[in-house]
Design a protein around this motif. Structure first.
Motif, PDB file in Angstrom:
ATOM      1  N   PHE A 160      91.462  60.700   2.165  1.00 14.10           N
ATOM      2  CA  PHE A 160      91.562  60.954   0.730  1.00 14.10           C
ATOM      3  C   PHE A 160      92.178  59.750   0.019  1.00 14.10           C
ATOM      4  CE2 PHE A 160      93.095  63.716  -2.899  1.00 14.10           C
ATOM      5  CZ  PHE A 160      91.831  64.059  -3.330  1.00 14.10           C
ATOM      6  N   ARG A 161      93.187  59.178   0.626  1.00 14.35           N
ATOM      7  CA  ARG A 161      93.823  57.981   0.065  1.00 14.35           C
ATOM      8  C   ARG A 161      92.809  56.836  -0.025  1.00 14.35           C
ATOM      9  NH1 ARG A 161      97.739  57.812   3.487  1.00 14.35           N
ATOM     10  NH2 ARG A 161      98.895  59.397   2.391  1.00 14.35           N
ATOM     11  N   LYS A 162      91.998  56.646   1.029  1.00 10.93           N
ATOM     12  CA  LYS A 162      90.984  55.589   1.034  1.00 10.93           C
ATOM     13  C   LYS A 162      89.943  55.815  -0.059  1.00 10.93           C
ATOM     14  CE  LYS A 162      91.308  54.275   5.869  1.00 10.93           C
ATOM     15  NZ  LYS A 162      90.647  54.284   7.184  1.00 10.93           N
ATOM     16  N   LEU A 163      89.568  57.060  -0.293  1.00  7.63           N
ATOM     17  CA  LEU A 163      88.613  57.356  -1.367  1.00  7.63           C
ATOM     18  C   LEU A 163      89.163  56.891  -2.713  1.00  7.63           C
ATOM     19  CD1 LEU A 163      87.376  60.933  -0.385  1.00  7.63           C
ATOM     20  CD2 LEU A 163      85.995  58.855  -0.459  1.00  7.63           C
ATOM     21  N   HIS A 164      90.440  57.132  -2.952  1.00  7.80           N
ATOM     22  CA  HIS A 164      91.058  56.704  -4.206  1.00  7.80           C
ATOM     23  C   HIS A 164      91.144  55.186  -4.299  1.00  7.80           C
ATOM     24  CE1 HIS A 164      92.296  60.917  -4.568  1.00  7.80           C
ATOM     25  NE2 HIS A 164      92.385  60.661  -5.849  1.00  7.80           N
TER      26      HIS A 164
ATOM     27  N   ILE B 152      86.584  67.695  -1.359  1.00 14.28           N
ATOM     28  CA  ILE B 152      86.359  68.792  -2.294  1.00 14.28           C
ATOM     29  C   ILE B 152      87.679  69.129  -2.969  1.00 14.28           C
ATOM     30  CG2 ILE B 152      84.341  69.794  -1.155  1.00 14.28           C
ATOM     31  CD1 ILE B 152      86.212  71.805   0.219  1.00 14.28           C
ATOM     32  N   ALA B 153      87.590  69.841  -4.064  1.00 11.03           N
ATOM     33  CA  ALA B 153      88.787  70.300  -4.772  1.00 11.03           C
ATOM     34  C   ALA B 153      88.610  71.774  -5.098  1.00 11.03           C
ATOM     35  CB  ALA B 153      88.994  69.502  -6.063  1.00 11.03           C
ATOM     36  N   THR B 154      89.644  72.544  -4.886  1.00  9.32           N
ATOM     37  CA  THR B 154      89.545  73.965  -5.193  1.00  9.32           C
ATOM     38  C   THR B 154      89.394  74.162  -6.690  1.00  9.32           C
ATOM     39  OG1 THR B 154      91.928  74.301  -5.426  1.00  9.32           O
ATOM     40  CG2 THR B 154      91.001  74.550  -3.217  1.00  9.32           C
ATOM     41  N   THR B 155      88.930  75.329  -7.068  1.00 13.80           N
ATOM     42  CA  THR B 155      88.808  75.700  -8.471  1.00 13.80           C
ATOM     43  C   THR B 155      89.499  77.040  -8.679  1.00 13.80           C
ATOM     44  OG1 THR B 155      87.273  76.467 -10.188  1.00 13.80           O
ATOM     45  CG2 THR B 155      86.436  76.474  -7.946  1.00 13.80           C
ATOM     46  N   SER B 156      90.570  77.024  -9.409  1.00 15.06           N
ATOM     47  CA  SER B 156      91.283  78.284  -9.632  1.00 15.06           C
ATOM     48  C   SER B 156      90.411  79.269 -10.397  1.00 15.06           C
ATOM     49  CB  SER B 156      92.606  78.039 -10.364  1.00 15.06           C
ATOM     50  OG  SER B 156      92.377  77.445 -11.621  1.00 15.06           O
TER      51      SER B 156
ATOM     52  N   GLU C 248      91.916  78.633   3.824  1.00 16.71           N
ATOM     53  CA  GLU C 248      90.615  78.906   4.425  1.00 16.71           C
ATOM     54  C   GLU C 248      89.628  77.774   4.153  1.00 16.71           C
ATOM     55  OE1 GLU C 248      89.366  82.731   2.952  1.00 16.71           O
ATOM     56  OE2 GLU C 248      88.641  81.915   1.056  1.00 16.71           O
ATOM     57  N   LEU C 249      89.706  77.127   2.993  1.00 17.92           N
ATOM     58  CA  LEU C 249      88.824  75.992   2.707  1.00 17.92           C
ATOM     59  C   LEU C 249      89.182  74.801   3.578  1.00 17.92           C
ATOM     60  CD1 LEU C 249      88.376  76.056  -1.180  1.00 17.92           C
ATOM     61  CD2 LEU C 249      86.950  77.104   0.595  1.00 17.92           C
ATOM     62  N   VAL C 250      90.486  74.557   3.756  1.00 14.87           N
ATOM     63  CA  VAL C 250      90.938  73.455   4.609  1.00 14.87           C
ATOM     64  C   VAL C 250      90.450  73.667   6.038  1.00 14.87           C
ATOM     65  CG1 VAL C 250      92.991  72.387   5.647  1.00 14.87           C
ATOM     66  CG2 VAL C 250      92.937  72.848   3.189  1.00 14.87           C
ATOM     67  N   GLU C 251      90.573  74.892   6.522  1.00 17.98           N
ATOM     68  CA  GLU C 251      90.187  75.188   7.906  1.00 17.98           C
ATOM     69  C   GLU C 251      88.677  75.250   8.104  1.00 17.98           C
ATOM     70  OE1 GLU C 251      92.402  78.740   8.789  1.00 17.98           O
ATOM     71  OE2 GLU C 251      94.240  77.608   9.165  1.00 17.98           O
ATOM     72  N   ALA C 252      87.925  75.499   7.048  1.00 18.60           N
ATOM     73  CA  ALA C 252      86.471  75.634   7.157  1.00 18.60           C
ATOM     74  C   ALA C 252      85.737  74.302   7.089  1.00 18.60           C
ATOM     75  CB  ALA C 252      85.939  76.556   6.061  1.00 18.60           C
ATOM     76  N   THR C 253      86.410  73.268   6.612  1.00 18.18           N
ATOM     77  CA  THR C 253      85.756  71.978   6.429  1.00 18.18           C
ATOM     78  C   THR C 253      86.498  70.883   7.182  1.00 18.18           C
ATOM     79  OG1 THR C 253      87.033  71.505   4.421  1.00 18.18           O
ATOM     80  CG2 THR C 253      84.907  72.611   4.137  1.00 18.18           C
TER      81      THR C 253
ATOM     82  N   ILE D  74      86.736  67.773   5.753  1.00 24.50           N
ATOM     83  CA  ILE D  74      86.946  66.766   4.716  1.00 24.50           C
ATOM     84  C   ILE D  74      88.221  67.119   3.941  1.00 24.50           C
ATOM     85  CG2 ILE D  74      84.524  66.074   4.473  1.00 24.50           C
ATOM     86  CD1 ILE D  74      84.246  68.023   2.154  1.00 24.50           C
ATOM     87  N   PRO D  75      88.788  66.143   3.220  1.00 28.10           N
ATOM     88  CA  PRO D  75      89.998  66.436   2.445  1.00 28.10           C
ATOM     89  C   PRO D  75      89.750  67.498   1.375  1.00 28.10           C
ATOM     90  CG  PRO D  75      89.657  64.065   2.633  1.00 28.10           C
ATOM     91  CD  PRO D  75      88.416  64.724   3.154  1.00 28.10           C
ATOM     92  N   VAL D  76      90.772  68.322   1.144  1.00 30.10           N
ATOM     93  CA  VAL D  76      90.729  69.357   0.113  1.00 30.10           C
ATOM     94  C   VAL D  76      91.889  69.114  -0.849  1.00 30.10           C
ATOM     95  CG1 VAL D  76      90.901  71.827  -0.381  1.00 30.10           C
ATOM     96  CG2 VAL D  76      89.701  71.047   1.682  1.00 30.10           C
ATOM     97  N   ASN D  77      91.554  68.888  -2.109  1.00 31.88           N
ATOM     98  CA  ASN D  77      92.560  68.740  -3.149  1.00 31.88           C
ATOM     99  C   ASN D  77      92.712  70.102  -3.828  1.00 31.88           C
ATOM    100  OD1 ASN D  77      94.159  66.607  -4.701  1.00 31.88           O
ATOM    101  ND2 ASN D  77      93.141  67.726  -6.329  1.00 31.88           N
ATOM    102  N   ALA D  78      93.941  70.549  -4.007  1.00 32.73           N
ATOM    103  CA  ALA D  78      94.176  71.908  -4.497  1.00 32.73           C
ATOM    104  C   ALA D  78      94.495  71.954  -5.988  1.00 32.73           C
ATOM    105  CB  ALA D  78      95.311  72.546  -3.715  1.00 32.73           C
ATOM    106  N   ASP D  79      93.749  72.799  -6.706  1.00 35.98           N
ATOM    107  CA  ASP D  79      94.065  73.133  -8.093  1.00 35.98           C
ATOM    108  C   ASP D  79      95.150  74.204  -8.002  1.00 35.98           C
ATOM    109  OD1 ASP D  79      94.246  74.185 -10.630  1.00 35.98           O
ATOM    110  OD2 ASP D  79      92.110  74.616 -10.829  1.00 35.98           O
ATOM    111  N   PHE D  80      96.357  73.819  -8.306  1.00 32.65           N
ATOM    112  CA  PHE D  80      97.499  74.705  -8.088  1.00 32.65           C
ATOM    113  C   PHE D  80      98.069  75.239  -9.393  1.00 32.65           C
ATOM    114  CE2 PHE D  80     101.785  75.526  -6.098  1.00 32.65           C
ATOM    115  CZ  PHE D  80     101.325  76.510  -5.252  1.00 32.65           C
ATOM    116  N   GLU D  81      97.145  75.444 -10.356  1.00 34.69           N
ATOM    117  CA  GLU D  81      97.528  76.039 -11.644  1.00 34.69           C
ATOM    118  C   GLU D  81      98.740  75.323 -12.242  1.00 34.69           C
ATOM    119  OE1 GLU D  81      96.203  78.514 -13.530  1.00 34.69           O
ATOM    120  OE2 GLU D  81      94.554  78.944 -12.204  1.00 34.69           O
ATOM    121  N   ASN D  82      99.713  76.060 -12.677  1.00 31.93           N
ATOM    122  CA  ASN D  82     100.948  75.514 -13.254  1.00 31.93           C
ATOM    123  C   ASN D  82     102.086  75.597 -12.243  1.00 31.93           C
ATOM    124  OD1 ASN D  82     101.323  78.232 -13.150  1.00 31.93           O
ATOM    125  ND2 ASN D  82     101.985  78.480 -15.264  1.00 31.93           N
TER     126      ASN D  82
END
Length: 111
Positions: free
Chosen positions: A11-15, A42-46, A71-76, A78-86
């Motif tokens: 994920f760091r390399k992608l950035h 991928i990034a989650t969508t709240s 579950e998304l992290v374990e299913a893939t 690739i890196p998962v970026n989390a939408d963690f609301e507020n």
């Protein structure tokens, strides 16, 4: 399966490499499909997750969101970026505490 540390390094390399597309799956099936299509992260969508549960955006509990992210992290693989609301909190001290939960569960969180 790649380790969390390997996924973080990717994920760091992608950035570092410039712009990249990061789609938002709402469930395991869409996450796996997006990985299959060649997305590097991928990034989650709240909102998407809430809507898939018949809820309004913001109505998902902290525990449900953390379980979904896991579950998304374990299913893939690739890196998962989390939408963690507020941060699932309104007071700064509570935001700090809840922000640590994804980290403790080995998830990258954005706020």
């Amino acid at each position: 399966m790649k380790s969390i540390e390997e996924k973080r390094a990717e994920f760091r390399k992608l950035h570092e490499s410039g712009c990249f597309a990061i789609p938002n799956p709402w469930d395991i099936g869409s996450a796996k499909y997006l990985q299959h299509l060649g997305f590097k992260a991928i990034a989650t969508t709240s909102a998407g997750f809430a809507f898939s549960r018949g809820l309004s955006d913001g109505a998902v509990t902290l525990d449900d969101m953390l379980a979904h992210i896991k579950e998304l992290v374990e299913a893939t693989d690739i890196p998962v970026n989390a939408d963690f609301e507020n941060g699932y909190a309104t007071l700064e001290s509570l935001v700090s505490r809840s922000k640590m939960q994804p980290i403790e569960r080995k998830v990258r969180s954005t706020m």
